[in-house]
Design a protein around this motif. Structure first.
Motif, short mmCIF file in Angstrom:
data_model
loop_
_atom_site.label_atom_id
_atom_site.label_comp_id
_atom_site.label_asym_id
_atom_site.label_seq_id
_atom_site.Cartn_x
_atom_site.Cartn_y
_atom_site.Cartn_z
N VAL A 36 -17.98 -10.17 10.20
CA VAL A 36 -16.75 -10.10 10.98
C VAL A 36 -15.60 -10.40 10.02
N LEU A 37 -14.74 -9.41 9.85
CA LEU A 37 -13.58 -9.58 8.96
C LEU A 37 -12.34 -9.83 9.81
N GLY A 38 -11.61 -10.89 9.50
CA GLY A 38 -10.31 -11.11 10.10
C GLY A 38 -9.29 -10.43 9.20
N LEU A 39 -8.42 -9.61 9.77
CA LEU A 39 -7.53 -8.80 8.93
C LEU A 39 -6.06 -9.07 9.22
N ALA A 40 -5.24 -8.76 8.22
CA ALA A 40 -3.80 -8.99 8.30
C ALA A 40 -3.05 -7.68 8.08
N THR A 41 -1.81 -7.64 8.54
CA THR A 41 -0.94 -6.49 8.24
C THR A 41 0.14 -6.98 7.27
N GLY A 42 1.26 -6.29 7.21
CA GLY A 42 2.33 -6.68 6.28
C GLY A 42 2.22 -5.88 5.00
N TYR A 80 0.81 -3.02 15.05
CA TYR A 80 -0.18 -3.39 14.04
C TYR A 80 -1.47 -2.60 14.25
N TYR A 81 -1.69 -2.16 15.49
CA TYR A 81 -2.82 -1.26 15.77
C TYR A 81 -2.65 0.01 14.93
N TYR A 82 -1.43 0.57 14.96
CA TYR A 82 -1.13 1.79 14.22
C TYR A 82 -1.29 1.55 12.71
N PHE A 83 -0.73 0.44 12.24
CA PHE A 83 -0.80 0.08 10.82
C PHE A 83 -2.26 0.04 10.33
N ILE A 136 1.62 -18.09 8.91
CA ILE A 136 0.39 -17.29 8.78
C ILE A 136 0.13 -16.69 10.16
N GLY A 137 -0.26 -15.42 10.19
CA GLY A 137 -0.20 -14.72 11.47
C GLY A 137 1.25 -14.81 11.90
N ARG A 167 15.10 -15.20 12.30
CA ARG A 167 14.93 -14.78 10.90
C ARG A 167 13.85 -13.69 10.78
N THR A 168 12.80 -13.83 11.59
CA THR A 168 11.73 -12.84 11.55
C THR A 168 12.22 -11.51 12.15
N ILE A 169 12.99 -11.62 13.23
CA ILE A 169 13.53 -10.40 13.87
C ILE A 169 14.46 -9.69 12.87
N GLU A 170 15.30 -10.48 12.22
CA GLU A 170 16.22 -9.94 11.19
C GLU A 170 15.43 -9.23 10.08
N ALA A 171 14.36 -9.92 9.60
CA ALA A 171 13.56 -9.37 8.49
C ALA A 171 12.87 -8.08 8.90
N ASN A 172 12.50 -7.98 10.18
CA ASN A 172 11.73 -6.82 10.63
C ASN A 172 12.59 -5.67 11.13
N LYS A 173 13.88 -5.90 11.29
CA LYS A 173 14.71 -4.87 11.92
C LYS A 173 14.83 -3.60 11.07
#
Ligand code: F6R
Length: 243
Positions: free
Chosen positions: A31-37, A80-83, A139-140, A160-166
């Motif tokens: 079982v692999l736990g995976l990340a995006t970004g 993240y599903y798409y990613f 993390i996450g 800050r996260t919303i700004e970074a992702n916009k």
């Protein structure tokens, strides 16, 4: 914690892919736990290459992703599903039903968190959890806070996260304001953790998270208490750690 110093992003990606490949070879139904970004993109590329060469088999692998935006449908190219499909799942022989990402469109958010947490437990927990590292130590989507969140939960994204992702959306208004994420407890139950980082902009947070005090103000600092963590980072990201 083991620290693997790499020359650059490409080398980090290769070494991280080596560790994930070793896990799949040692336990084909892991079982692999995976990340995006942005950090894991090169790692996924290497895994796809090895699969195409015939060196890796994903047919029995199961995956659980760390997080997902609340409200985004699977076909939204920012989900993240798409990613995960674009960077990994569509290019290897993993059955769709073996991949798991929190359902951003679930009508009942609380039930979705309970379902996802139970699913990870039913799978036996992550054999290996891949993580990226946010500039504030998240993390996450576990942002700095007064306590460590235990299980999968819904978070309000920080300004800050919303700004970074916009930059990925037509406007800041379109950036989701909430997300589902595994809790710190969910992450810590993984048997092994692989955290990857690249670039000088991660140097301060690597020093604070892994050589500073353990505090929920720096969520990744909890990893100092995990018995099996490997940090694979390039020289720039490791440039501020103590000798
Ligand atoms: C992604 C995730 C985030 C990222 C972090 C670093 O699933 O959970 O915690 O790992 O924001 O992002 P990058 O790699 O873009 O610097």
């Amino acid at each position: 914690m083991r620290i693997v110093k790499t020359t650059d992003y490409k080398d980090m990606s290769r070494k991280a892919a080596n560790i994930i490949s070793a896990q799949i070879i040692a336990k084909p139904d892991c079982v692999l736990g995976l990340a995006t970004g942005s950090t894991p993109i090169g790692t996924y590329e290497k895994l796809v290459k090895r699969y195409k060469k015939g060196d890796l088999d994903f047919s029995q692998v199961r995956t659980v992703n760390l997080d997902e935006y609340k409200g985004l449908t699977r076909d939204n190219d920012q989900s993240y599903y798409y990613f995960m499909h674009e960077h990994l799942f569509n290019h290897v022989n993993i059955p769709e039903e073996s991949t798991n990402v929190p359902d951003g469109t679930a009508s009942d958010g609380d039930s979705e968190c309970v379902r996802y947490e139970a699913l990870i437990r039913e799978l036996g927990g992550q054999d290996l959890q891949l993580l990226g590292l946010g500039h504030n130590g998240h993390i996450g989507f576990n942002e700095p806070s007064d306590s460590f969140a235990k299980t999968t939960h819904c978070v309000d994204l920080q300004e800050r996260t919303i700004e970074a992702n916009k930059r990925f959306f037509a406007s800041a208004d379109e950036v989701p304001k909430q997300a589902y994420t595994m809790g710190i407890g969910t992450i810590m139950q993984a048997k092994k953790i692989l955290i990857i980082a690249s670039g000088e902009d991660k140097a301060d947070i690597i020093r604070d998270a892994f050589f500073g005090p353990v505090t929920p103000r720096v969520p990744a600092s909890i990893l100092q208490f995990h018995p099996d963590v490997t940090l694979v980072a390039d020289a720039a990201a490791l440039s501020k750690i103590p000798e």
